[in-house]
Design an enzyme around this catalytic site. Structure first.
Site, PDB file in Angstrom:
ATOM      1  N   GLU A  54      -6.742   4.576   7.653  1.00 41.18           N
ATOM      2  CA  GLU A  54      -6.573   6.199   7.406  1.00 41.18           C
ATOM      3  C   GLU A  54      -7.936   6.641   6.514  1.00 41.18           C
ATOM      4  O   GLU A  54      -8.167   7.754   6.686  1.00 41.18           O
ATOM      5  CB  GLU A  54      -5.327   6.530   6.523  1.00 41.18           C
ATOM      6  N   HIS A 112      -9.335   1.083   4.749  1.00 40.75           N
ATOM      7  CA  HIS A 112      -8.167   1.203   5.626  1.00 40.75           C
ATOM      8  C   HIS A 112      -8.474   2.141   6.520  1.00 40.75           C
ATOM      9  O   HIS A 112      -9.270   3.173   6.529  1.00 40.75           O
ATOM     10  CB  HIS A 112      -6.979   1.782   4.393  1.00 40.75           C
ATOM     11  N   GLY A 130       2.742  -0.886   4.287  1.00 43.43           N
ATOM     12  CA  GLY A 130       3.066   0.498   3.939  1.00 43.43           C
ATOM     13  C   GLY A 130       4.344   1.120   3.676  1.00 43.43           C
ATOM     14  O   GLY A 130       4.849   0.740   2.611  1.00 43.43           O
ATOM     15  N   GLY A 131       5.084   1.852   4.770  1.00 43.12           N
ATOM     16  CA  GLY A 131       6.289   2.403   4.364  1.00 43.12           C
ATOM     17  C   GLY A 131       7.315   1.375   4.042  1.00 43.12           C
ATOM     18  O   GLY A 131       7.938   1.963   2.972  1.00 43.12           O
ATOM     19  N   ASN A 135       0.798  -1.399   0.064  1.00 39.36           N
ATOM     20  CA  ASN A 135       0.000   0.028   0.084  1.00 39.36           C
ATOM     21  C   ASN A 135       0.960   1.340  -0.091  1.00 39.36           C
ATOM     22  O   ASN A 135       1.452   1.615   1.022  1.00 39.36           O
ATOM     23  CB  ASN A 135      -0.939  -0.146   1.301  1.00 39.36           C
ATOM     24  N   TRP A 136       1.049   1.941  -1.215  1.00 36.94           N
ATOM     25  CA  TRP A 136       1.925   3.018  -1.342  1.00 36.94           C
ATOM     26  C   TRP A 136       1.405   4.410  -0.542  1.00 36.94           C
ATOM     27  O   TRP A 136       1.904   5.317  -0.675  1.00 36.94           O
ATOM     28  CB  TRP A 136       2.160   3.198  -2.808  1.00 36.94           C
ATOM     29  N   LYS A 137       0.191   4.203  -0.192  1.00 34.02           N
ATOM     30  CA  LYS A 137      -0.481   5.508   0.464  1.00 34.02           C
ATOM     31  C   LYS A 137      -0.449   6.635  -0.661  1.00 34.02           C
ATOM     32  O   LYS A 137      -0.476   6.580  -1.790  1.00 34.02           O
ATOM     33  CB  LYS A 137      -0.120   5.708   1.525  1.00 34.02           C
ATOM     34  N   GLY A 159       2.499   2.502  10.797  1.00 37.35           N
ATOM     35  CA  GLY A 159       3.511   3.464  10.672  1.00 37.35           C
ATOM     36  C   GLY A 159       4.112   3.881  11.882  1.00 37.35           C
ATOM     37  O   GLY A 159       4.793   5.155  11.905  1.00 37.35           O
ATOM     38  N   GLU A 173      -5.314  -4.931  10.613  1.00 38.33           N
ATOM     39  CA  GLU A 173      -4.212  -3.805  10.806  1.00 38.33           C
ATOM     40  C   GLU A 173      -4.580  -3.103  12.051  1.00 38.33           C
ATOM     41  O   GLU A 173      -5.393  -2.051  12.105  1.00 38.33           O
ATOM     42  CB  GLU A 173      -4.049  -2.743   9.790  1.00 38.33           C
ATOM     43  N   SER A 180       3.690  -1.726  10.405  1.00 42.33           N
ATOM     44  CA  SER A 180       5.066  -1.827  10.946  1.00 42.33           C
ATOM     45  C   SER A 180       5.697  -3.158  10.576  1.00 42.33           C
ATOM     46  O   SER A 180       6.553  -3.506  11.067  1.00 42.33           O
ATOM     47  CB  SER A 180       5.282  -1.376  12.135  1.00 42.33           C
TER      48      SER A 180
END
Ligand code: 13P
Length: 265
Positions: free
Chosen positions: A100, A98, A236-237, A11-13, A176, A170, A215
């Site tokens: 977010e 998600h 993610g990151g 997930n590149w967000k 994150g 999640e 994470s």
């Protein structure tokens, strides 16, 4: 780890900011990870505006493409939205619910359920996200929270759509933050999700793959995919670094290769 094929979804967000950087990242993942994508299902989820460019790069590879969100109406006066029906022309996958989207954009469980239903109806594969906030975690309500979220998501879902569904657990406090969930916690909370699926769909519940997210990186991904009820991870990151992502792919492939070896013994 289960009998299902493992899945690693990126997930590149809201990254990267330019088309060139998005193309470079997609090429990097393909260059380093394509061999492993025959053993592990790989899905890249860039922002909407890079879907077309990344689709061209992934064309003819095993790596699949996903969007990060969709709208439930097919078309109409909904400025700024992109429908599941539109995405189906470009992607095989979409993420819905998600945390977010829930926290920054006010999406409720009911809205997420509508998105899920529309995406399934458009024949997309869906990664539907659930997860508890820090206060629910602190007070030991993780399993109850995700069970309730799962119930709403499943709504009117039909049995024949089950194969299109992946549920990502999640925990919001792990996203994150660098504070990944203890594998035992992930195991017990994901067991609650599986339980809900079983109550509703009986044996067919095993068709739904469950992912952990929050994470995850190359150094800890194996600890999750080794769990008996975990079929992969949503990253993610760490998915923004092609080398790190390919290391995660290698780690997942190794866990599954080891399991196949043990089964054959
Ligand atoms: P991080 O891997 O950056 O914690 O993000 C997880 C996530 O939200 C994936 O959807």
């Amino acid at each position: 780890m289960s009998h299902q094929r493992p899945l690693l979804a990126a997930n590149w967000k809201l990254n990267p900011v330019t088309a060139e950087a998005a193309a470079e990242l997609a090429r990097g993942v393909l260059g380093r990870g394509e061999r492993l994508s025959t053993e592990v299902d790989v899905v890249l989820c860039p922002p909407y505006c890079w879907l077309l460019g990344v689709a061209e790069i992934l064309h003819d590879s095993h790596v699949e493409l996903g969007a990060q969100n969709c709208y439930w109406e097919r078309s109409g006066a909904y400025t700024g939205e992109v429908s599941a029906a539109m995405l189906a022309g470009w992607c095989q996958w979409v993420i819905v619910g998600h945390s977010e989207r829930r926290s920054h954009f006010g999406e409720t469980d009911e809205m997420v359920a509508r998105k899920l239903a529309a995406a399934l109806e458009s024949d997309l594969n869906v990664i539907a996200c659930v997860g508890e906030q820090a206060d629910d975690f602190d007070s030991g309500r993780s399993a109850d929270t995700v069970a309730r979220q799962t119930d709403v998501l499943l709504g009117e879902m039909e049995l024949h759509r089950l194969r299109q569904l992946v549920i990502a657990y999640e925990p919001v406090w792990a996203i994150g933050s660098g504070r990944s969930a203890e594998p035992e916690h992930a195991y017990s909370t994901m067991r609650a999700i599986r339980q809900r699926l079983r109550e509703r769909f009986d044996q067919a519940a095993t068709e739904v793959r469950l992912l952990y997210g929050g994470s995850v990186k190359a150094a800890n991904v194996a600890a999750y995919v080794e769990l008996p009820n975990c079929d992969g991870c949503l990253i993610g990151g760490a998915s923004l670094d092609a080398l790190e992502f390919s290391r995660m792919l290698a780690a997942v492939a190794e866990v599954y290769a080891g399991a196949a070896g043990r089964a054959a013994e």
